[in-house]
Design an enzyme around this catalytic site. Structure first.
Site, PDB file in Angstrom:
ATOM      1  N   ALA A  86       0.884  -1.170   0.000  1.00  0.00           N
ATOM      2  CA  ALA A  86       0.000   0.000   0.000  1.00  0.00           C
ATOM      3  C   ALA A  86       0.918   1.215   0.000  1.00  0.00           C
ATOM      4  CB  ALA A  86      -0.859  -0.030   1.251  1.00  0.00           C
ATOM      5  N   GLY A 129       0.563  -4.856   0.861  1.00  0.00           N
ATOM      6  CA  GLY A 129      -0.666  -4.845   0.061  1.00  0.00           C
ATOM      7  C   GLY A 129      -0.455  -5.415  -1.332  1.00  0.00           C
ATOM      8  N   GLU A 132      -0.768  -8.994  -0.835  1.00  0.00           N
ATOM      9  CA  GLU A 132      -2.196  -9.244  -0.578  1.00  0.00           C
ATOM     10  C   GLU A 132      -3.015  -9.217  -1.877  1.00  0.00           C
ATOM     11  OE1 GLU A 132      -2.258  -6.247   2.568  1.00  0.00           O
ATOM     12  OE2 GLU A 132      -3.217  -7.750   3.821  1.00  0.00           O
ATOM     13  N   GLU A 152       4.515  -5.137   7.123  1.00  0.00           N
ATOM     14  CA  GLU A 152       3.748  -4.118   7.866  1.00  0.00           C
ATOM     15  C   GLU A 152       4.207  -3.983   9.315  1.00  0.00           C
ATOM     16  OE1 GLU A 152       2.423  -6.513   5.958  1.00  0.00           O
ATOM     17  OE2 GLU A 152       0.853  -5.678   4.676  1.00  0.00           O
TER      18      GLU A 152
HETATM   19  N1  COA Z   1       4.622   3.170  -0.569  1.00  0.00           N
HETATM   20  C1  COA Z   1       5.017   4.319  -1.105  1.00  0.00           C
HETATM   21  N2  COA Z   1       6.165   4.475  -1.796  1.00  0.00           N
HETATM   22  C2  COA Z   1       6.914   3.372  -1.977  1.00  0.00           C
HETATM   23  C3  COA Z   1       6.560   2.129  -1.474  1.00  0.00           C
HETATM   24  C4  COA Z   1       5.341   2.039  -0.738  1.00  0.00           C
HETATM   25  N3  COA Z   1       4.898   0.892  -0.221  1.00  0.00           N
HETATM   26  N4  COA Z   1       7.507   1.224  -1.802  1.00  0.00           N
HETATM   27  C5  COA Z   1       8.428   1.900  -2.518  1.00  0.00           C
HETATM   28  N5  COA Z   1       8.074   3.192  -2.620  1.00  0.00           N
HETATM   29  C6  COA Z   1       8.782   4.273  -3.309  1.00  0.00           C
HETATM   30  C7  COA Z   1       9.983   4.767  -2.504  1.00  0.00           C
HETATM   31  O1  COA Z   1       9.558   5.693  -1.522  1.00  0.00           O
HETATM   32  C8  COA Z   1      10.820   5.387  -3.596  1.00  0.00           C
HETATM   33  O2  COA Z   1      10.269   6.642  -3.925  1.00  0.00           O
HETATM   34  P1  COA Z   1      11.263   7.887  -4.296  1.00  0.00           P
HETATM   35  O3  COA Z   1      12.101   7.391  -5.458  1.00  0.00           O
HETATM   36  O4  COA Z   1      10.324   8.970  -4.650  1.00  0.00           O
HETATM   37  O5  COA Z   1      12.065   8.133  -3.067  1.00  0.00           O
HETATM   38  C9  COA Z   1      10.576   4.468  -4.789  1.00  0.00           C
HETATM   39  O6  COA Z   1       9.356   3.784  -4.502  1.00  0.00           O
HETATM   40  C10 COA Z   1      11.659   3.437  -4.965  1.00  0.00           C
HETATM   41  O7  COA Z   1      11.830   2.742  -3.761  1.00  0.00           O
HETATM   42  P2  COA Z   1      13.234   2.587  -3.015  1.00  0.00           P
HETATM   43  O8  COA Z   1      12.949   2.357  -1.574  1.00  0.00           O
HETATM   44  O9  COA Z   1      14.120   3.736  -3.363  1.00  0.00           O
HETATM   45  O10 COA Z   1      13.794   1.284  -3.712  1.00  0.00           O
HETATM   46  P3  COA Z   1      14.827   0.242  -3.117  1.00  0.00           P
HETATM   47  O11 COA Z   1      15.259  -0.615  -4.246  1.00  0.00           O
HETATM   48  O12 COA Z   1      15.886   0.919  -2.325  1.00  0.00           O
HETATM   49  O13 COA Z   1      13.962  -0.618  -2.048  1.00  0.00           O
HETATM   50  C11 COA Z   1      12.018  -1.795  -1.265  1.00  0.00           C
HETATM   51  C12 COA Z   1      12.883  -1.409  -2.480  1.00  0.00           C
HETATM   52  C13 COA Z   1      10.800  -2.528  -1.792  1.00  0.00           C
HETATM   53  C14 COA Z   1      12.800  -2.715  -0.342  1.00  0.00           C
HETATM   54  C15 COA Z   1      11.589  -0.515  -0.499  1.00  0.00           C
HETATM   55  O14 COA Z   1      11.044   0.416  -1.413  1.00  0.00           O
HETATM   56  C16 COA Z   1      10.568  -0.748   0.571  1.00  0.00           C
HETATM   57  O15 COA Z   1      10.880  -1.230   1.645  1.00  0.00           O
HETATM   58  N6  COA Z   1       9.300  -0.359   0.321  1.00  0.00           N
HETATM   59  C17 COA Z   1       8.233  -0.434   1.284  1.00  0.00           C
HETATM   60  C18 COA Z   1       7.759  -1.859   1.462  1.00  0.00           C
HETATM   61  C19 COA Z   1       6.669  -1.940   2.509  1.00  0.00           C
HETATM   62  O16 COA Z   1       6.868  -1.723   3.684  1.00  0.00           O
HETATM   63  N7  COA Z   1       5.450  -2.301   2.058  1.00  0.00           N
HETATM   64  C20 COA Z   1       4.338  -2.472   2.909  1.00  0.00           C
HETATM   65  C21 COA Z   1       3.537  -1.249   2.979  1.00  0.00           C
HETATM   66  S1  COA Z   1       2.099  -1.492   4.009  1.00  0.00           S
END
Ligand code: COA
Length: 278
Positions: A86, A129, A132, A152
């Site tokens: 999400a 999400g 999910e 989460e």
């Molecule tokens: N919500 C909003 N933005 C998200 C996102 C999410 N769930 N997952 C990734 N993004 C965005 C990042 O903020 C980043 O935005 P920016 O370039 O404007 O800063 C972009 O997507 C790229 O992500 P980034 O974190 O730079 O990539 P990465 O390769 O370093 O890491 C992940 C990849 C997936 C490990 C990391 O993005 C992450 O942990 N995301 C969240 C996962 C999460 O907790 N999901 C559950 C949500 S309830």
């Protein structure tokens, strides 16, 4: 005009009957945010679920993530992603009364409640999400570079789109607890071992395999396919003995359909069945 955050493409199914069958391919289209699901994505998925239900030509739905854009010089390339969860930016300063209406009418349930078969084509991150959403589909096929997880817990939250329930029914209690309580990343191989995904493929083979499977399903009687999907759901929703009874009722009722006559006759005639969908 095309909806920006969810791209819809229809692929014709040759030799489908009734004629005109298509696979509807839905692409989550926020590549800069790793296809994280925001309110607009939810709204568009819900809308397209309604449209798909009303459109008799749609026989099967594939959900996938858009590919990362070409990286800009000196900037870290974005990884491949189905959906990285999400959209966390929509959680800032929100209270339960803000989010409750949204979570009570969400895209995960709309996908889950579709009467037509759904395939999640996962290439890259399927987190929170995003996982999910894949779990709301009937079948998950992933690339070898995919990563799964319910992270989460690291945000002080738990899954809210059915993850705890659907994962538990899919892979069992202990494994679900491990995934949700640790919030750790699950590799593609581990996801296959655990039964989260049906199959792993090299990224370049993923799309054609999903489309071929969707076409195979789309060439069956659309009526019988719906009955079959509903019957398998009995196993999740009913006590065992009631599920057996309900499956038997569904099976018996098919003896009054034209498609059962067509299917049985074509078996003996050694011809391809031309379903009428009733
Ligand atoms: N919500 C909003 N933005 C998200 C996102 C999410 N769930 N997952 C990734 N993004 C965005 C990042 O903020 C980043 O935005 P920016 O370039 O404007 O800063 C972009 O997507 C790229 O992500 P980034 O974190 O730079 O990539 P990465 O390769 O370093 O890491 C992940 C990849 C997936 C490990 C990391 O993005 C992450 O942990 N995301 C969240 C996962 C999460 O907790 N999901 C559950 C949500 S309830």
């Amino acid at each position: 005009m095309e909806d920006p955050e969810l791209l819809i493409e229809e692929i014709a199914v040759e030799n489908s009957s009734p004629t005109g069958g298509v696979i509807s391919v839905w692409t989550l289209n926020r590549p800069d945010k790793l296809n994280a699901l925001n309110s607009d994505s939810h709204m568009l998925i819900k809308k397209n679920c309604r449209l798909a239900e009303e459109n008799p030509n749609i026989r099967c739905i594939i959900i996938k993530g858009s590919k990362p854009k070409k990286s800009i010089e000196n900037k870290k390339p974005k990884p491949a992603s189905f959906a990285a969860g999400a959209d966390i930016s929509e959680f800032i300063d929100k209270k339960s009364y803000d989010v409750r209406p949204f979570f009570e009418d969400n895209a995960w349930e709309s996908v889950w409640n579709l009467s037509k078969p759904t395939i999640a084509m996962v290439d890259g991150f399927a987190l929170g999400g995003g996982l999910e959403l894949a779990l709301s589909c009937d079948i998950r096929i992933a690339s070898t570079r995919s990563t799964f997880g319910q992270p989460e817990i690291n945000l002080g939250l738990i899954p809210g789109g059915g993850g705890s329930q659907r994962l538990c029914r899919l892979i069992g209690y202990g494994r679900t607890m491990e995934i949700i309580l640790s919030g750790r990343m699950i590799s593609a191989n581990e996801s296959l071992e655990m039964g989260i995904v049906n199959k792993l493929l090299e990224p370049e083979e993923l799309e054609s395999t999903c489309i071929n499977l969707a076409k195979e399903i789309s060439r069956k009687s659309p009526y019988t396919i719906k009955v079959a999907k509903r019957a398998v759901r009995f196993a999740l929703e009913m006590p065992f003995s009631k599920g057996i009874e309900s499956e038997r009722d569904a099976f018996v009722s098919l003896f009054d359909t034209k498609d059962k006559e067509i299917g049985v006759k074509s078996y003996f005639d050694r011809t391809d069945p031309h379903w009428v969908g009733e």
